[in-house]
Design a protein around this motif. Structure first.
Motif, mmCIF file in Angstrom:
data_model
loop_
_atom_site.group_PDB
_atom_site.id
_atom_site.type_symbol
_atom_site.label_atom_id
_atom_site.label_comp_id
_atom_site.label_asym_id
_atom_site.label_seq_id
_atom_site.Cartn_x
_atom_site.Cartn_y
_atom_site.Cartn_z
ATOM 1 N N ASP A 89 -17.051 22.911 61.233
ATOM 2 C CA ASP A 89 -17.621 23.203 60.045
ATOM 3 C C ASP A 89 -18.057 24.780 59.835
ATOM 4 O OD1 ASP A 89 -19.612 23.715 61.858
ATOM 5 O OD2 ASP A 89 -20.977 22.207 60.795
ATOM 6 N N GLY A 90 -17.557 25.700 60.880
ATOM 7 C CA GLY A 90 -17.771 27.072 60.736
ATOM 8 C C GLY A 90 -18.940 27.346 61.542
ATOM 9 N N PHE A 91 -19.892 26.700 61.782
ATOM 10 C CA PHE A 91 -21.258 27.006 62.541
ATOM 11 C C PHE A 91 -20.994 26.385 63.863
ATOM 12 C CE2 PHE A 91 -22.234 26.576 57.925
ATOM 13 C CZ PHE A 91 -23.082 27.686 57.679
ATOM 14 N N GLY A 92 -19.815 25.970 64.613
ATOM 15 C CA GLY A 92 -19.829 25.722 65.696
ATOM 16 C C GLY A 92 -19.966 24.355 65.919
ATOM 17 N N ASN A 93 -20.040 23.522 65.150
ATOM 18 C CA ASN A 93 -20.258 22.154 64.960
ATOM 19 C C ASN A 93 -18.717 21.322 64.546
ATOM 20 O OD1 ASN A 93 -22.952 22.320 65.347
ATOM 21 N ND2 ASN A 93 -23.340 22.486 63.320
ATOM 22 N N ARG A 94 -18.563 20.154 65.334
ATOM 23 C CA ARG A 94 -17.422 19.627 65.071
ATOM 24 C C ARG A 94 -17.867 18.337 64.311
ATOM 25 N NH1 ARG A 94 -12.536 20.848 65.217
ATOM 26 N NH2 ARG A 94 -10.981 19.019 65.647
ATOM 27 N N VAL A 95 -17.198 18.176 63.033
ATOM 28 C CA VAL A 95 -17.459 17.336 62.011
ATOM 29 C C VAL A 95 -16.371 16.242 62.452
ATOM 30 C CG1 VAL A 95 -17.719 16.641 59.827
ATOM 31 C CG2 VAL A 95 -18.455 18.668 60.569
ATOM 32 N N LYS A 96 -16.740 14.776 62.548
ATOM 33 C CA LYS A 96 -15.645 13.766 62.779
ATOM 34 C C LYS A 96 -16.079 12.599 61.727
ATOM 35 C CE LYS A 96 -14.074 10.425 65.993
ATOM 36 N NZ LYS A 96 -14.337 9.691 67.208
ATOM 37 N N THR A 97 -14.845 12.351 60.823
ATOM 38 C CA THR A 97 -15.220 11.120 59.816
ATOM 39 C C THR A 97 -14.084 10.009 60.229
ATOM 40 O OG1 THR A 97 -15.411 12.991 58.098
ATOM 41 C CG2 THR A 97 -14.796 10.735 57.511
ATOM 42 N N SER A 98 -14.686 9.052 60.306
ATOM 43 C CA SER A 98 -13.999 7.555 60.518
ATOM 44 C C SER A 98 -14.052 6.784 59.372
ATOM 45 C CB SER A 98 -14.266 6.888 61.950
ATOM 46 O OG SER A 98 -15.542 6.735 61.793
ATOM 47 N N ALA A 99 -12.877 5.869 59.152
ATOM 48 C CA ALA A 99 -13.145 4.919 57.986
ATOM 49 C C ALA A 99 -12.157 3.858 58.554
ATOM 50 C CB ALA A 99 -12.451 5.355 56.781
ATOM 51 N N SER A 100 -12.839 2.471 58.111
ATOM 52 C CA SER A 100 -12.216 1.368 58.367
ATOM 53 C C SER A 100 -12.304 0.624 56.814
ATOM 54 C CB SER A 100 -12.794 0.410 59.221
ATOM 55 O OG SER A 100 -14.055 0.300 58.996
ATOM 56 N N TYR A 101 -11.315 -0.429 56.905
ATOM 57 C CA TYR A 101 -11.480 -1.398 55.814
ATOM 58 C C TYR A 101 -11.137 -2.932 56.006
ATOM 59 C CZ TYR A 101 -6.340 -1.824 55.806
ATOM 60 O OH TYR A 101 -5.015 -2.145 56.260
ATOM 61 N N PHE A 102 -11.546 -3.829 54.899
ATOM 62 C CA PHE A 102 -11.127 -5.218 55.033
ATOM 63 C C PHE A 102 -10.752 -5.466 53.493
ATOM 64 C CE2 PHE A 102 -12.905 -9.288 53.486
ATOM 65 C CZ PHE A 102 -12.277 -10.077 54.363
ATOM 66 N N LEU A 103 -9.828 -6.359 53.433
ATOM 67 C CA LEU A 103 -9.267 -6.639 52.016
ATOM 68 C C LEU A 103 -8.780 -8.124 52.022
ATOM 69 C CD1 LEU A 103 -5.994 -6.881 51.996
ATOM 70 C CD2 LEU A 103 -6.015 -4.523 52.469
ATOM 71 N N LEU A 104 -8.974 -8.678 50.761
ATOM 72 C CA LEU A 104 -8.520 -9.784 50.546
ATOM 73 C C LEU A 104 -7.567 -9.744 48.906
ATOM 74 C CD1 LEU A 104 -11.623 -11.926 50.807
ATOM 75 C CD2 LEU A 104 -9.611 -12.362 51.849
ATOM 76 N N GLY A 105 -6.512 -10.092 48.815
ATOM 77 C CA GLY A 105 -5.735 -9.973 47.791
ATOM 78 C C GLY A 105 -4.669 -11.015 47.350
ATOM 79 N N GLY A 106 -4.567 -11.024 46.315
ATOM 80 C CA GLY A 106 -3.651 -12.166 45.456
ATOM 81 C C GLY A 106 -2.655 -11.518 44.767
ATOM 82 N N TYR A 107 -1.204 -11.768 44.966
ATOM 83 C CA TYR A 107 -0.033 -11.234 44.348
ATOM 84 C C TYR A 107 1.097 -12.306 43.666
ATOM 85 C CZ TYR A 107 -1.362 -7.265 47.339
ATOM 86 O OH TYR A 107 -2.133 -5.959 47.858
ATOM 87 N N GLY A 108 1.441 -11.505 42.672
ATOM 88 C CA GLY A 108 2.716 -12.163 42.175
ATOM 89 C C GLY A 108 3.817 -11.610 42.717
ATOM 90 N N VAL A 109 4.762 -12.333 43.324
ATOM 91 C CA VAL A 109 6.079 -11.504 44.229
ATOM 92 C C VAL A 109 7.386 -12.033 43.574
ATOM 93 C CG1 VAL A 109 7.007 -11.232 46.439
ATOM 94 C CG2 VAL A 109 4.606 -11.636 46.357
ATOM 95 N N TYR A 110 8.312 -11.011 43.172
ATOM 96 C CA TYR A 110 9.480 -11.372 43.016
ATOM 97 C C TYR A 110 10.487 -10.826 44.026
ATOM 98 C CZ TYR A 110 13.900 -11.932 40.394
ATOM 99 O OH TYR A 110 15.136 -12.259 39.831
ATOM 100 N N GLU A 111 11.360 -11.831 44.521
ATOM 101 C CA GLU A 111 12.272 -11.543 45.574
ATOM 102 C C GLU A 111 13.636 -11.411 44.948
ATOM 103 O OE1 GLU A 111 13.795 -13.353 50.060
ATOM 104 O OE2 GLU A 111 11.478 -13.782 49.138
ATOM 105 N N HIS A 112 14.407 -10.530 45.295
ATOM 106 C CA HIS A 112 15.985 -10.391 44.796
ATOM 107 C C HIS A 112 16.762 -10.653 45.948
ATOM 108 C CE1 HIS A 112 19.091 -9.592 42.340
ATOM 109 N NE2 HIS A 112 19.622 -8.536 43.280
ATOM 110 N N PRO A 113 17.670 -11.588 46.356
ATOM 111 C CA PRO A 113 18.413 -11.864 47.400
ATOM 112 C C PRO A 113 19.724 -10.999 47.084
ATOM 113 C CG PRO A 113 18.812 -13.711 46.101
ATOM 114 C CD PRO A 113 17.583 -12.623 45.431
ATOM 115 N N LEU A 114 19.929 -10.143 48.202
ATOM 116 C CA LEU A 114 21.131 -9.107 48.128
ATOM 117 C C LEU A 114 22.418 -9.910 48.827
ATOM 118 C CD1 LEU A 114 19.571 -5.660 49.561
ATOM 119 C CD2 LEU A 114 19.957 -6.504 47.324
ATOM 120 N N ASP A 115 22.197 -10.678 49.857
ATOM 121 C CA ASP A 115 23.095 -11.511 50.360
ATOM 122 C C ASP A 115 22.460 -12.810 50.987
ATOM 123 O OD1 ASP A 115 22.314 -11.006 52.786
ATOM 124 O OD2 ASP A 115 23.746 -9.414 53.210
ATOM 125 N N ASN A 116 23.228 -13.716 51.629
ATOM 126 C CA ASN A 116 22.421 -14.831 52.368
ATOM 127 C C ASN A 116 21.433 -14.530 53.288
ATOM 128 O OD1 ASN A 116 24.285 -14.088 53.986
ATOM 129 N ND2 ASN A 116 25.057 -16.281 54.689
#
Length: 188
Positions: A89-116
């Protein structure tokens, strides 16, 4: 009279139990029909220097009544390790930031086959995201959390290894988060 009412209530509950068990079995059968499970592991960029290790489990169901290539997916994901950044931080201190997450999602999906064996897909939907952030510096600690519903989009590829197993590569974006994952898909 009281005993007759209690006996009637018990008899009704017992008579309804097989119907409820059958309805439950019908629901399970419906979910298994054209259903699959995906397990993905990868890295989530949360806007810090180091990405978080993340895991996602997905239940999916093909919906041929809508379109032969359309399906619905429900995600449950979380970070296994925190994303981190640190600086002086410029004053001799080390600043440490950490982040975590949790998610729940619902999706519509379109799949396109390229071959079998090989196909590509795109997906979009709504995702509930809950994130925690912690900042440490000079013996002080501050933390906070936030949750919101965001638009989630993604794209990926699938290689069908066996009729019941496929390998997946996925890139997803939810608000400020981006995740690159690999994994497998298992048919029911």
């Amino acid at each position: 009279m009281k005993k007759v009412l209690i006996a009637s209530a018990i008899a009704s509950a017992l008579a309804a139990a097989p119907v409820s068990a059958q309805e439950a079995q019908n629901t399970v059968d419906y979910l298994k029909q054209d259903g699959y499970f995906k397990a993905l592991i990868g890295f989530a960029d949360l806007g810090l220097d180091d990405a978080a290790l993340a895991v996602t489990g997905t239940y999916g169901k093909r919906l041929p009544q809508v379109h032969p290539n359309f399906r619905f997916e429900a995600d449950l994901g979380l970070s296994l390790s925190d994303a981190e950044s640190s600086y002086n931080d410029g004053f001799g201190n080390r600043v440490k930031t950490s982040a975590s997450y949790f998610l729940l999602g619902g999706y519509g999906v379109y799949e396109h086959p390229l071959d079998n064996k090989l196909s590509v897909y795109g997906r979009g939907g709504l995702v509930y995201v809950s994130s925690d952030v912690e900042v440490k510096s000079a013996g002080l600690r501050r933390s906070g959390s936030d949750s919101s519903i965001e638009l989630g989009i993604g794209a990926g590829g699938k290689y069908q290894y066996t009729p019941k197993t496929a390998f997946i590569v996925d890139l997803s974006k939810i608000d400020d988060y981006e995740a690159f994952s690999v994994g497998a898909q298992f048919e029911f």
